[in-house]
Design a protein around this motif. Structure first.
Motif, short mmCIF file in Angstrom:
data_model
loop_
_atom_site.label_atom_id
_atom_site.label_comp_id
_atom_site.label_asym_id
_atom_site.label_seq_id
_atom_site.Cartn_x
_atom_site.Cartn_y
_atom_site.Cartn_z
N ARG A 36 -11.22 -3.07 0.67
CA ARG A 36 -12.12 -1.71 1.19
C ARG A 36 -11.55 -0.89 2.02
NH1 ARG A 36 -15.53 -4.96 -1.21
NH2 ARG A 36 -16.49 -5.61 0.90
N ALA A 68 1.03 -1.47 -0.68
CA ALA A 68 0.03 0.14 0.15
C ALA A 68 1.08 1.33 -0.09
CB ALA A 68 -0.90 0.19 1.30
N ASP A 122 -3.48 4.04 -0.55
CA ASP A 122 -4.35 3.04 -2.33
C ASP A 122 -3.47 1.76 -1.71
OD1 ASP A 122 -5.98 5.59 -3.26
OD2 ASP A 122 -3.94 6.39 -3.39
N VAL A 123 -4.41 1.00 -2.27
CA VAL A 123 -3.72 -0.54 -1.84
C VAL A 123 -3.39 -0.60 -3.25
CG1 VAL A 123 -4.22 -2.96 -1.70
CG2 VAL A 123 -5.28 -1.71 0.32
N ASN A 143 -8.06 1.37 2.35
CA ASN A 143 -8.46 1.82 1.85
C ASN A 143 -9.08 3.05 1.69
OD1 ASN A 143 -6.79 1.99 -1.38
ND2 ASN A 143 -8.70 0.29 -1.77
#
Length: 252
Positions: free
Chosen positions: A71, A16, A80-81, A74
């Motif tokens: 989810r 991430a 941000d993965v 994020n």
């Protein structure tokens, strides 16, 4: 429910992008915990421009979908993965894995075992789709893992890379290579859609240096043994007269 019938947790590597500021990693860990996950390892792959790329090793209950984990993570501001992959061998300690890899390399019984070990361990450590050790001149494959590209593609890639970066190898998005200079070979690793980060390239280069040093040492010893075993050298040794001890002067 009988806990003995529960399936063991799944080990995932979550790569991430995070804001490089205090508290960012803690917020991610909190989200992981919210879905029942347990953070068991963290490795910083790259930092710069106010961002960090971390690989977080998570043990997740088998009943929890990985999509739910993504989810949740994020949802953290600035996160941000990039990738999630399953670690089937359950590896959670990169440092220990590196030490074990070095031990396997230096403990190899012969050249073939060493190259197979190098290819296998690099393939696993990098989470690569494929890995290959090739001879630079001609592109002959001497060890491989996964479905590797064609010999012609490998030869063209390495030759093009050598032309632009002859010293340290070249990373081109999701393919990277490092030379074994003393032996005229190279280790090439490939993934699909996931860029090799700075720490991963250094790790691959370190493995290649260990293997290269082992191969150079073995070949030097082999060459020396051949020279000593040459018939002319043995005949010379047999013809060499033994030195007589110097007589000690008698006291007067």
């Amino acid at each position: 429910m009988d806990s003995r019938n529960e399936e063991p947790p799944v080990t995932l590597a979550v790569r991430a992008w995070l804001a490089d500021r205090p508290g960012a990693l803690g917020a991610v860990a909190s989200r992981i915990g919210a879905v029942g996950g347990d953070v068991v390892g963290i490795e910083i792959l790259e930092r710069g421009a106010g961002r960090a790329i971390d690989e977080i090793i998570v043990q997740l209950p088998s009943a929890t979908p990985a999509d739910l984990l993504v989810r949740e993570v994020n949802e953290v501001d600035g996160v941000d993965v990039e990738e999630v992959r399953r670690l089937d061998d359950g590896t959670v300690d990169p440092w220990l894995d590196a030490v074990e890899t070095a031990a396997q390399l230096v403990g190899a019984g012969d050249e073939e075992e060493l190259l197979e070990t190098l290819c296998d361990r690099a393939h696993r450590a990098a989470g690569a789709l494929w890995a290959v050790v090739i001879v630079l001149e001609g592109g002959v494959v001497v060890a491989s893992r996964g479905e590797v590209p064609s010999r012609a593609w490998l030869a063209a890639f390495v030759e093009g890379s050598r032309a632009s970066a002859r010293n340290l190898g070249l990373s081109t998005d999701d393919v990277t290579w490092v030379p074994l200079p003393a032996t005229g070979m190279a280790l090439v690793l490939g993934r699909e859609g996931t860029v090799f980060r700075a720490k991963e390239r250094r790790h691959a280069a370190a493995l290649a240096r260990v293997a290269d040093a082992w191969l150079r040492s073995v070949r030097e010893r082999s060459a020396l043994a051949c020279r000593l075993a040459h018939p002319a050298r043995r005949a010379q040794a047999r013809a060499q007269p033994l030195a007589r001890p110097t007589a000690r002067p008698q006291p007067t």
